[in-house]
Design a protein around this motif. Structure first.
Motif, PDB file in Angstrom:
ATOM      1  N   LYS A 117       0.797  -1.571  -0.230  1.00 52.69           N
ATOM      2  CA  LYS A 117       0.243   0.267  -0.350  1.00 52.69           C
ATOM      3  C   LYS A 117       0.819   1.028  -0.231  1.00 52.69           C
ATOM      4  N   HIS A 118       1.759   1.398   0.839  1.00 55.51           N
ATOM      5  CA  HIS A 118       3.306   2.170   0.952  1.00 55.51           C
ATOM      6  C   HIS A 118       3.364   3.242  -0.305  1.00 55.51           C
ATOM      7  N   TYR A 119       4.084   1.220  -1.248  1.00 58.57           N
ATOM      8  CA  TYR A 119       4.595   2.397  -2.558  1.00 58.57           C
ATOM      9  C   TYR A 119       3.320   1.833  -4.317  1.00 58.57           C
ATOM     10  N   GLU A 120       2.206   2.120  -3.627  1.00 62.29           N
ATOM     11  CA  GLU A 120       1.547   1.366  -4.115  1.00 62.29           C
ATOM     12  C   GLU A 120       1.292   2.728  -5.663  1.00 62.29           C
ATOM     13  N   GLY A 121       1.449   4.460  -5.383  1.00 59.29           N
ATOM     14  CA  GLY A 121       1.434   5.220  -6.181  1.00 59.29           C
ATOM     15  C   GLY A 121       2.771   3.990  -7.196  1.00 59.29           C
ATOM     16  N   TYR A 122       3.672   4.477  -6.524  1.00 60.45           N
ATOM     17  CA  TYR A 122       5.039   4.778  -7.239  1.00 60.45           C
ATOM     18  C   TYR A 122       5.062   3.505  -8.498  1.00 60.45           C
ATOM     19  N   ILE A 123       4.276   2.310  -7.725  1.00 59.42           N
ATOM     20  CA  ILE A 123       4.104   1.168  -8.741  1.00 59.42           C
ATOM     21  C   ILE A 123       3.201   1.767  -9.807  1.00 59.42           C
ATOM     22  N   SER A 124       1.928   2.503  -9.651  1.00 59.23           N
ATOM     23  CA  SER A 124       1.637   2.691 -10.532  1.00 59.23           C
ATOM     24  C   SER A 124       1.868   4.243 -11.671  1.00 59.23           C
ATOM     25  N   CYS A 125       2.766   4.470 -10.838  1.00 62.54           N
ATOM     26  CA  CYS A 125       3.347   5.697 -12.249  1.00 62.54           C
ATOM     27  C   CYS A 125       4.671   4.707 -12.733  1.00 62.54           C
ATOM     28  N   LEU A 126       5.436   4.270 -12.510  1.00 59.23           N
ATOM     29  CA  LEU A 126       6.258   3.604 -12.837  1.00 59.23           C
ATOM     30  C   LEU A 126       5.560   1.601 -14.149  1.00 59.23           C
TER      31      LEU A 126
ATOM     32  N   ASN B 191      -4.589   7.440 -32.506  1.00 57.34           N
ATOM     33  CA  ASN B 191      -4.245   8.346 -31.130  1.00 57.34           C
ATOM     34  C   ASN B 191      -3.288   8.176 -30.049  1.00 57.34           C
ATOM     35  N   GLU B 192      -3.156   8.878 -29.271  1.00 61.68           N
ATOM     36  CA  GLU B 192      -2.498   8.473 -28.156  1.00 61.68           C
ATOM     37  C   GLU B 192      -2.743   8.354 -26.836  1.00 61.68           C
ATOM     38  N   TYR B 193      -3.041   7.258 -25.383  1.00 66.86           N
ATOM     39  CA  TYR B 193      -3.183   7.529 -24.553  1.00 66.86           C
ATOM     40  C   TYR B 193      -1.912   6.930 -23.699  1.00 66.86           C
ATOM     41  N   TYR B 194      -2.323   6.659 -22.379  1.00 62.39           N
ATOM     42  CA  TYR B 194      -1.517   6.561 -21.306  1.00 62.39           C
ATOM     43  C   TYR B 194      -2.737   5.563 -20.262  1.00 62.39           C
ATOM     44  N   CYS B 195      -1.804   4.703 -19.808  1.00 67.53           N
ATOM     45  CA  CYS B 195      -3.166   3.791 -19.070  1.00 67.53           C
ATOM     46  C   CYS B 195      -2.051   2.838 -18.445  1.00 67.53           C
ATOM     47  N   VAL B 196      -2.681   1.807 -17.523  1.00 70.76           N
ATOM     48  CA  VAL B 196      -1.650   1.371 -16.023  1.00 70.76           C
ATOM     49  C   VAL B 196      -1.374   0.270 -16.836  1.00 70.76           C
TER      50      VAL B 196
ATOM     51  N   LEU C  47       2.212  -5.821 -16.302  1.00 71.53           N
ATOM     52  CA  LEU C  47       3.938  -4.912 -15.140  1.00 71.53           C
ATOM     53  C   LEU C  47       3.089  -4.379 -14.275  1.00 71.53           C
ATOM     54  N   ARG C  48       2.011  -3.905 -13.960  1.00 69.99           N
ATOM     55  CA  ARG C  48       2.148  -3.426 -11.868  1.00 69.99           C
ATOM     56  C   ARG C  48       2.267  -5.247 -10.976  1.00 69.99           C
ATOM     57  N   SER C  49       1.667  -6.332 -11.830  1.00 65.28           N
ATOM     58  CA  SER C  49       1.834  -7.378 -10.877  1.00 65.28           C
ATOM     59  C   SER C  49       3.440  -7.601 -10.850  1.00 65.28           C
TER      60      SER C  49
END
Length: 83
Positions: free
Chosen positions: A35-44, A55-60, A64-66
Protein backbone atom coordinates in the motif's frame (compact mmCIF):
# COMPACT_ATOMS: atom_id res chain seq x y z
CA UNK A 1 -2.90 29.41 8.66
CA UNK A 2 -0.86 26.35 9.52
CA UNK A 3 2.55 26.10 7.95
CA UNK A 4 4.07 22.72 7.35
CA UNK A 5 7.71 21.95 7.76
CA UNK A 6 9.41 20.89 4.52
CA UNK A 7 10.91 17.89 6.29
CA UNK A 8 7.50 16.87 7.64
CA UNK A 9 6.37 15.76 4.18
CA UNK A 10 9.58 13.83 3.56
CA UNK A 11 9.09 11.77 6.73
CA UNK A 12 6.44 9.59 5.13
CA UNK A 13 8.30 6.36 5.81
CA UNK A 14 7.21 2.94 6.95
CA UNK A 15 7.69 2.23 10.64
CA UNK A 16 10.54 -0.11 11.48
CA UNK A 17 8.16 -2.59 13.12
CA UNK A 18 6.17 -2.94 9.89
CA UNK A 19 9.33 -3.55 7.86
CA UNK A 20 10.59 -6.06 10.41
CA UNK A 21 7.33 -8.02 10.40
CA UNK A 22 7.15 -7.88 6.59
CA UNK A 23 10.61 -9.43 6.29
CA UNK A 24 9.42 -12.20 8.60
CA UNK A 25 6.48 -12.94 6.29
CA UNK A 26 3.57 -11.28 8.12
CA UNK A 27 0.84 -10.85 5.49
CA UNK A 28 -0.70 -7.74 7.06
CA UNK A 29 2.70 -6.01 7.10
CA UNK A 30 3.44 -7.03 3.53
CA UNK A 31 0.12 -5.50 2.49
CA UNK A 32 1.10 -2.27 4.30
CA UNK A 33 4.36 -2.21 2.36
CA UNK A 34 2.47 -2.75 -0.91
CA UNK A 35 0.00 0.00 0.00
CA UNK A 36 2.88 2.37 0.80
CA UNK A 37 4.46 1.85 -2.62
CA UNK A 38 1.18 1.59 -4.55
CA UNK A 39 1.41 5.06 -6.10
CA UNK A 40 5.05 4.65 -7.11
CA UNK A 41 4.36 1.27 -8.70
CA UNK A 42 1.41 2.73 -10.60
CA UNK A 43 3.58 5.56 -11.93
CA UNK A 44 6.19 3.07 -13.10
CA UNK A 45 3.50 0.97 -14.78
CA UNK A 46 2.05 3.72 -16.99
CA UNK A 47 2.59 3.06 -20.68
CA UNK A 48 1.80 5.03 -23.82
CA UNK A 49 -0.68 3.19 -26.02
CA UNK A 50 -2.10 3.91 -29.47
CA UNK A 51 -5.54 3.00 -30.76
CA UNK A 52 -6.27 1.91 -34.33
CA UNK A 53 -6.70 5.57 -35.40
CA UNK A 54 -3.28 6.60 -34.16
CA UNK A 55 -4.51 8.48 -31.08
CA UNK A 56 -2.19 8.10 -28.12
CA UNK A 57 -3.29 7.62 -24.54
CA UNK A 58 -1.71 6.53 -21.29
CA UNK A 59 -2.85 3.60 -19.18
CA UNK A 60 -1.55 1.34 -16.45
CA UNK A 61 -0.05 -1.88 -17.76
CA UNK A 62 -1.57 -4.38 -15.32
CA UNK A 63 0.90 -7.17 -16.09
CA UNK A 64 3.84 -4.85 -15.43
CA UNK A 65 2.20 -3.62 -12.21
CA UNK A 66 1.73 -7.21 -11.04
CA UNK A 67 5.35 -8.07 -11.82
CA UNK A 68 6.59 -5.02 -9.90
CA UNK A 69 4.44 -5.95 -6.90
CA UNK A 70 5.74 -9.52 -6.99
CA UNK A 71 9.32 -8.25 -7.16
CA UNK A 72 8.69 -5.96 -4.18
CA UNK A 73 7.29 -8.87 -2.15
CA UNK A 74 10.21 -11.11 -3.10
CA UNK A 75 12.72 -8.40 -2.20
CA UNK A 76 10.95 -7.65 1.08
CA UNK A 77 10.99 -11.30 2.12
CA UNK A 78 14.67 -11.61 1.25
CA UNK A 79 15.65 -8.39 3.05
CA UNK A 80 18.04 -8.87 5.95
CA UNK A 81 17.84 -6.39 8.83
CA UNK A 82 21.10 -5.44 10.50
CA UNK A 83 21.03 -3.76 13.88
Amino acid sequence: MKTTDKNEKSRNVLPFAVVQKATEGDIVSINKVLKHYEGYISCLSVRKMYDKYGNEYYCVDESLRSRLEAKLIKTTLGFKLVR
